[in-house]
Design an enzyme around this catalytic site. Sequence first.
Site, PDB file in Angstrom:
ATOM      1  N   CYS A  39       0.817  -1.219   0.000  1.00  0.00           N
ATOM      2  CA  CYS A  39       0.000   0.000   0.000  1.00  0.00           C
ATOM      3  C   CYS A  39       0.851   1.270   0.000  1.00  0.00           C
ATOM      4  O   CYS A  39       0.365   2.338  -0.377  1.00  0.00           O
ATOM      5  CB  CYS A  39      -0.941   0.008   1.200  1.00  0.00           C
ATOM      6  SG  CYS A  39      -1.941  -1.471   1.321  1.00  0.00           S
ATOM      7  N   HIS A  86      -3.287   6.920   2.510  1.00  0.00           N
ATOM      8  CA  HIS A  86      -3.728   5.601   2.058  1.00  0.00           C
ATOM      9  C   HIS A  86      -5.089   5.297   2.685  1.00  0.00           C
ATOM     10  O   HIS A  86      -5.305   5.521   3.875  1.00  0.00           O
ATOM     11  CB  HIS A  86      -2.701   4.541   2.468  1.00  0.00           C
ATOM     12  CG  HIS A  86      -3.201   3.154   2.265  1.00  0.00           C
ATOM     13  ND1 HIS A  86      -3.797   2.758   1.088  1.00  0.00           N
ATOM     14  CD2 HIS A  86      -3.227   2.071   3.084  1.00  0.00           C
ATOM     15  CE1 HIS A  86      -4.164   1.495   1.209  1.00  0.00           C
ATOM     16  NE2 HIS A  86      -3.837   1.054   2.401  1.00  0.00           N
ATOM     17  N   ASN A  91     -10.334  -0.437   0.193  1.00  0.00           N
ATOM     18  CA  ASN A  91      -8.875  -0.339   0.238  1.00  0.00           C
ATOM     19  C   ASN A  91      -8.331  -0.884  -1.082  1.00  0.00           C
ATOM     20  O   ASN A  91      -8.435  -2.076  -1.352  1.00  0.00           O
ATOM     21  CB  ASN A  91      -8.358  -1.152   1.428  1.00  0.00           C
ATOM     22  CG  ASN A  91      -6.846  -1.133   1.545  1.00  0.00           C
ATOM     23  OD1 ASN A  91      -6.139  -0.712   0.625  1.00  0.00           O
ATOM     24  ND2 ASN A  91      -6.338  -1.600   2.670  1.00  0.00           N
TER      25      ASN A  91
HETATM   26  O1  UT7 Z   1      -3.880  -1.584   3.795  1.00  0.00           O
HETATM   27  C1  UT7 Z   1      -2.985  -1.809   4.818  1.00  0.00           C
HETATM   28  C2  UT7 Z   1      -3.222  -3.043   5.580  1.00  0.00           C
HETATM   29  N1  UT7 Z   1      -4.480  -3.182   6.283  1.00  0.00           N
HETATM   30  C3  UT7 Z   1      -4.986  -2.314   7.201  1.00  0.00           C
HETATM   31  O2  UT7 Z   1      -4.563  -1.205   7.372  1.00  0.00           O
HETATM   32  C4  UT7 Z   1      -6.138  -2.816   8.026  1.00  0.00           C
HETATM   33  C5  UT7 Z   1      -6.064  -2.273   9.446  1.00  0.00           C
HETATM   34  N2  UT7 Z   1      -7.076  -2.858  10.294  1.00  0.00           N
HETATM   35  C6  UT7 Z   1      -8.381  -2.551  10.219  1.00  0.00           C
HETATM   36  O3  UT7 Z   1      -8.779  -1.755   9.400  1.00  0.00           O
HETATM   37  C7  UT7 Z   1      -9.325  -3.181  11.225  1.00  0.00           C
HETATM   38  O4  UT7 Z   1      -8.561  -3.879  12.196  1.00  0.00           O
HETATM   39  C8  UT7 Z   1     -10.347  -4.143  10.566  1.00  0.00           C
HETATM   40  C9  UT7 Z   1     -11.376  -3.356   9.760  1.00  0.00           C
HETATM   41  C10 UT7 Z   1      -9.658  -5.151   9.670  1.00  0.00           C
HETATM   42  C11 UT7 Z   1     -11.126  -4.915  11.645  1.00  0.00           C
HETATM   43  O5  UT7 Z   1     -11.777  -3.999  12.529  1.00  0.00           O
HETATM   44  P1  UT7 Z   1     -11.579  -4.121  14.094  1.00  0.00           P
HETATM   45  O6  UT7 Z   1     -12.396  -3.061  14.707  1.00  0.00           O
HETATM   46  O7  UT7 Z   1     -10.111  -4.121  14.360  1.00  0.00           O
HETATM   47  O8  UT7 Z   1     -12.246  -5.521  14.399  1.00  0.00           O
HETATM   48  P2  UT7 Z   1     -11.580  -6.844  15.024  1.00  0.00           P
HETATM   49  O9  UT7 Z   1     -10.647  -7.483  14.051  1.00  0.00           O
HETATM   50  O10 UT7 Z   1     -11.048  -6.526  16.384  1.00  0.00           O
HETATM   51  O11 UT7 Z   1     -12.843  -7.782  15.169  1.00  0.00           O
HETATM   52  C12 UT7 Z   1     -13.929  -7.454  16.049  1.00  0.00           C
HETATM   53  C13 UT7 Z   1     -15.027  -8.473  15.867  1.00  0.00           C
HETATM   54  C14 UT7 Z   1     -14.536  -9.920  15.890  1.00  0.00           C
HETATM   55  O12 UT7 Z   1     -15.510 -10.699  16.528  1.00  0.00           O
HETATM   56  P3  UT7 Z   1     -15.354 -11.127  18.070  1.00  0.00           P
HETATM   57  O13 UT7 Z   1     -14.059 -11.901  18.144  1.00  0.00           O
HETATM   58  O14 UT7 Z   1     -15.295  -9.843  18.836  1.00  0.00           O
HETATM   59  O15 UT7 Z   1     -16.578 -11.941  18.327  1.00  0.00           O
HETATM   60  C15 UT7 Z   1     -14.468 -10.310  14.436  1.00  0.00           C
HETATM   61  O16 UT7 Z   1     -14.603 -11.691  14.227  1.00  0.00           O
HETATM   62  O17 UT7 Z   1     -15.629  -8.298  14.564  1.00  0.00           O
HETATM   63  C16 UT7 Z   1     -15.657  -9.560  13.892  1.00  0.00           C
HETATM   64  N3  UT7 Z   1     -15.583  -9.315  12.455  1.00  0.00           N
HETATM   65  C17 UT7 Z   1     -16.684  -9.056  11.724  1.00  0.00           C
HETATM   66  N4  UT7 Z   1     -17.985  -8.969  12.048  1.00  0.00           N
HETATM   67  C18 UT7 Z   1     -18.858  -8.689  11.058  1.00  0.00           C
HETATM   68  C19 UT7 Z   1     -14.490  -9.270  11.657  1.00  0.00           C
HETATM   69  N5  UT7 Z   1     -14.863  -8.990  10.408  1.00  0.00           N
HETATM   70  C20 UT7 Z   1     -16.213  -8.869  10.403  1.00  0.00           C
HETATM   71  C21 UT7 Z   1     -17.172  -8.576   9.406  1.00  0.00           C
HETATM   72  N6  UT7 Z   1     -18.476  -8.486   9.788  1.00  0.00           N
HETATM   73  N7  UT7 Z   1     -16.823  -8.351   8.122  1.00  0.00           N
END
Ligand code: UT7
Length: 330
Positions: free
Chosen positions: A116, A257, A287
């Site tokens: 990225c 980004h 993204n």
């Molecule tokens: O481009 C450069 C590289 N990438 C990035 O910069 C990505 C950086 N990270 C992020 O943008 C965020 O961490 C994400 C958008 C990927 C995830 O958001 P988050 O607020 O960090 O969520 P999390 O991974 O902590 O997950 C929270 C909950 C989990 O459930 P439990 O364990 O709390 O029951 C996940 O399983 O949300 C769940 N979850 C979803 N729920 C509904 C993960 N993906 C989804 C989804 N829909 N699509």
Amino acid sequence: MKMKWAVEIAGTGAYVPERVVTNEDFTKRLDTSDEWIVQRTGIRERRIVAPGEGTLALSVNASRQALAEAGLQPEEIDLIVIATATPEHPLPSTACELQAALGCGWIPSFDIAAACAGYVYAMVSAAQFLDCGMATKALILGAETLTSITDMEDRGTAILFGDAAGAAILQPTDDPNKGILAARLGADGARAKAVWVPGGGSAEPASIKTVNERLHYMKMKGRAIYKFAVNMMHSLVRDTAEDAGVSLDDLAYVIPHQSNLRIIESAVSRLGIPMDKVAINIDRYGNTSAASVALAFHEARETGRIKSGDLVMFVAFGAGLTWGSALLRI
Ligand code: UT7
């Protein structure tokens, strides 16, 4: 690092595939919701390539627009650098394929693999070719078909990514007010597996096993990258402005980004930069990795959001982990 590369933008272009995939489309086959996706990421829809369409086709379209805007013929380009993590083929570089597709001469053409952060790496690299006289018209792109390495059965990543390309043509300038005033590039290879594709490289070549185990898809530690991204975006913008001796208030526009709206909002609020000075297109495109900054830059020029003389800060981070910033007076 403070420097003065006397380069200017001759033209920009961008291209996104026609097919729009909304959050609702994902809810039909994954355990997710529009509300979760919008609240956690800011994404409402993204573009996905048609069968047979790949990074080369996106690059050709974006490049042709940049050439037309610059009033240049393909034969006048003397350098091509494409930032991509999803090349048209593993071999050769997509830049070589683009050179032939556009009808350029036998000019240096190569890809940059900095995920990225790649477009900023490409801009900084091309500026050095121009500065030392090795090129006079550099075509740079951020171009990705991220959906080709996205596991559409993994709700944690499937909803995040989209396909796009953005192009710019850089050339030397005599205008003392224009140029790249400061830039920073970096990487932390110890965190290489924070975002990676385990299979298909020399460590684990493609096999029935790698396909069955879904090793050709991106694996990501979202939470860990989130914290890294907020801190890195904040410090890069602050330090790059400081390198150039300009204040944050002097910035006309910040082009970050587009990985997550919350990452952008929290980094810029810590910097005290109002959101109306920040490019946002993640809601429409998701993204798009190396393409995201390139695409947002083209949109900003096209809509008149940035004009000659403005100070524009580019900032990006991604797999590697990599990061980069460039402060350009356009
Ligand atoms: O481009 C450069 C590289 N990438 C990035 O910069 C990505 C950086 N990270 C992020 O943008 C965020 O961490 C994400 C958008 C990927 C995830 O958001 P988050 O607020 O960090 O969520 P999390 O991974 O902590 O997950 C929270 C909950 C989990 O459930 P439990 O364990 O709390 O029951 C996940 O399983 O949300 C769940 N979850 C979803 N729920 C509904 C993960 N993906 C989804 C989804 N829909 N699509």
